[in-house]
Design a protein around this motif. Sequence first.
Motif, PDB file in Angstrom:
ATOM      1  N   TYR A  99       0.819  -1.210   0.000  1.00  0.00           N
ATOM      2  CA  TYR A  99       0.000   0.000   0.000  1.00  0.00           C
ATOM      3  C   TYR A  99       0.855   1.263   0.000  1.00  0.00           C
ATOM      4  CZ  TYR A  99       0.851   0.351   5.025  1.00  0.00           C
ATOM      5  OH  TYR A  99       1.446   0.473   6.259  1.00  0.00           O
ATOM      6  N   LYS A 100       2.153   1.108   0.260  1.00  0.00           N
ATOM      7  CA  LYS A 100       3.085   2.236   0.205  1.00  0.00           C
ATOM      8  C   LYS A 100       3.742   2.375  -1.164  1.00  0.00           C
ATOM      9  CE  LYS A 100       4.298   2.047   5.089  1.00  0.00           C
ATOM     10  NZ  LYS A 100       5.384   1.850   6.053  1.00  0.00           N
ATOM     11  N   GLY A 101       3.461   1.436  -2.089  1.00  0.00           N
ATOM     12  CA  GLY A 101       4.038   1.496  -3.425  1.00  0.00           C
ATOM     13  C   GLY A 101       5.382   0.797  -3.540  1.00  0.00           C
ATOM     14  N   GLU A 102       5.687  -0.085  -2.597  1.00  0.00           N
ATOM     15  CA  GLU A 102       6.946  -0.838  -2.647  1.00  0.00           C
ATOM     16  C   GLU A 102       6.701  -2.169  -3.356  1.00  0.00           C
ATOM     17  OE1 GLU A 102       7.544  -1.147   1.505  1.00  0.00           O
ATOM     18  OE2 GLU A 102       8.331   0.881   1.710  1.00  0.00           O
ATOM     19  N   LEU A 103       7.629  -2.553  -4.214  1.00  0.00           N
ATOM     20  CA  LEU A 103       7.517  -3.807  -4.952  1.00  0.00           C
ATOM     21  C   LEU A 103       8.393  -4.865  -4.292  1.00  0.00           C
ATOM     22  CD1 LEU A 103       6.343  -5.156  -7.530  1.00  0.00           C
ATOM     23  CD2 LEU A 103       8.472  -4.541  -8.657  1.00  0.00           C
ATOM     24  N   ASN A 104       7.790  -5.998  -3.949  1.00  0.00           N
ATOM     25  CA  ASN A 104       8.508  -7.105  -3.329  1.00  0.00           C
ATOM     26  C   ASN A 104       8.351  -8.354  -4.178  1.00  0.00           C
ATOM     27  OD1 ASN A 104       9.102  -5.536  -0.982  1.00  0.00           O
ATOM     28  ND2 ASN A 104       7.059  -5.956  -0.223  1.00  0.00           N
ATOM     29  N   VAL A 105       9.414  -9.129  -4.285  1.00  0.00           N
ATOM     30  CA  VAL A 105       9.363 -10.414  -4.973  1.00  0.00           C
ATOM     31  C   VAL A 105       9.073 -11.473  -3.921  1.00  0.00           C
ATOM     32  CG1 VAL A 105      10.640 -12.079  -6.357  1.00  0.00           C
ATOM     33  CG2 VAL A 105      11.020  -9.632  -6.706  1.00  0.00           C
ATOM     34  N   LEU A 106       7.933 -12.137  -4.055  1.00  0.00           N
ATOM     35  CA  LEU A 106       7.552 -13.173  -3.098  1.00  0.00           C
ATOM     36  C   LEU A 106       8.141 -14.524  -3.474  1.00  0.00           C
ATOM     37  CD1 LEU A 106       3.819 -12.197  -2.532  1.00  0.00           C
ATOM     38  CD2 LEU A 106       5.805 -11.570  -1.165  1.00  0.00           C
ATOM     39  N   SER A 107       8.133 -14.848  -4.767  1.00  0.00           N
ATOM     40  CA  SER A 107       8.716 -16.109  -5.214  1.00  0.00           C
ATOM     41  C   SER A 107       8.996 -16.040  -6.712  1.00  0.00           C
ATOM     42  CB  SER A 107       7.781 -17.289  -4.911  1.00  0.00           C
ATOM     43  OG  SER A 107       6.605 -17.187  -5.679  1.00  0.00           O
ATOM     44  N   ILE A 108       9.891 -16.917  -7.135  1.00  0.00           N
ATOM     45  CA  ILE A 108      10.217 -17.067  -8.556  1.00  0.00           C
ATOM     46  C   ILE A 108      10.211 -18.554  -8.858  1.00  0.00           C
ATOM     47  CG2 ILE A 108      11.954 -16.716 -10.345  1.00  0.00           C
ATOM     48  CD1 ILE A 108      12.908 -14.259  -8.796  1.00  0.00           C
ATOM     49  N   LYS A 109       9.392 -18.947  -9.824  1.00  0.00           N
ATOM     50  CA  LYS A 109       9.293 -20.354 -10.198  1.00  0.00           C
ATOM     51  C   LYS A 109       9.769 -20.533 -11.636  1.00  0.00           C
ATOM     52  CE  LYS A 109       5.451 -21.304  -7.130  1.00  0.00           C
ATOM     53  NZ  LYS A 109       4.053 -21.694  -7.020  1.00  0.00           N
ATOM     54  N   ALA A 110      10.710 -21.443 -11.783  1.00  0.00           N
ATOM     55  CA  ALA A 110      11.249 -21.745 -13.104  1.00  0.00           C
ATOM     56  C   ALA A 110      11.509 -23.245 -13.194  1.00  0.00           C
ATOM     57  CB  ALA A 110      12.534 -20.963 -13.354  1.00  0.00           C
ATOM     58  N   ASP A 111      11.720 -23.702 -14.406  1.00  0.00           N
ATOM     59  CA  ASP A 111      12.011 -25.106 -14.643  1.00  0.00           C
ATOM     60  C   ASP A 111      13.398 -25.451 -14.074  1.00  0.00           C
ATOM     61  OD1 ASP A 111      11.373 -27.634 -15.793  1.00  0.00           O
ATOM     62  OD2 ASP A 111      12.738 -27.203 -17.461  1.00  0.00           O
ATOM     63  N   SER A 112      13.595 -26.702 -13.712  1.00  0.00           N
ATOM     64  CA  SER A 112      14.883 -27.119 -13.150  1.00  0.00           C
ATOM     65  C   SER A 112      16.017 -26.939 -14.160  1.00  0.00           C
ATOM     66  CB  SER A 112      14.809 -28.567 -12.669  1.00  0.00           C
ATOM     67  OG  SER A 112      14.497 -29.426 -13.742  1.00  0.00           O
ATOM     68  N   LEU A 113      15.733 -27.125 -15.450  1.00  0.00           N
ATOM     69  CA  LEU A 113      16.755 -26.919 -16.484  1.00  0.00           C
ATOM     70  C   LEU A 113      17.190 -25.454 -16.516  1.00  0.00           C
ATOM     71  CD1 LEU A 113      18.426 -27.977 -18.893  1.00  0.00           C
ATOM     72  CD2 LEU A 113      16.488 -27.378 -20.349  1.00  0.00           C
ATOM     73  N   THR A 114      16.247 -24.557 -16.321  1.00  0.00           N
ATOM     74  CA  THR A 114      16.572 -23.132 -16.298  1.00  0.00           C
ATOM     75  C   THR A 114      17.488 -22.815 -15.120  1.00  0.00           C
ATOM     76  OG1 THR A 114      14.422 -22.655 -17.291  1.00  0.00           O
ATOM     77  CG2 THR A 114      15.576 -20.821 -16.270  1.00  0.00           C
ATOM     78  N   TYR A 115      17.170 -23.361 -13.956  1.00  0.00           N
ATOM     79  CA  TYR A 115      18.036 -23.150 -12.778  1.00  0.00           C
ATOM     80  C   TYR A 115      19.405 -23.796 -12.972  1.00  0.00           C
ATOM     81  CZ  TYR A 115      14.486 -21.040  -9.796  1.00  0.00           C
ATOM     82  OH  TYR A 115      13.578 -20.187  -9.247  1.00  0.00           O
TER      83      TYR A 115
END
Length: 158
Positions: A99-115
């Motif tokens: 509500y203050k306009g701050e952007l937070n990353v909660l999670s990132i999901k990618a394929d195991s090959l990408t990681y």
Amino acid sequence: MRKLIVILWGLSITSCNYFDVKKTSTETILNEELKTFNWKDVDEYPSFSSCDNAFQKEERKKCFTQTLINTISNQLAHQNIVVTEDVADTVVMRLQVTYKGELNVLSIKADSLTYQQIPKIDSLLTSTLNALPKIYPAVKRSQQVTTQFDLPIIVEVN
């Protein structure tokens, strides 16, 4: 006259219930209002100042997501990513705009090959968000609210 007094007296005794005022507590009113409240929708989506010219709710949402995707894509294009195999994946970022306009990353999901090919993809994607302009939070009933959403990002590295 006596009959009239008895009739009026009888009517006044039986009509006392009509004069009772039923009290409704504020909690009851609040609970009824919360039942009709749609928690999954906002009146205005989060936005950037560049999206101010969009008047429709869906246009503002599209402008917001497109600005996010363009910023992330431009920042990733400047990175030198070396892979041994081609990577074509859709990475899903769960983001929160407070509500203050701050952007937070909660999670990132990618394929195991990408990681496997890009082990630091999380930090790369998170660092691209630093280039974003000021974010204006979502609005629900004239109040700034915290929202979260999933942002799909197509990652292709050859």
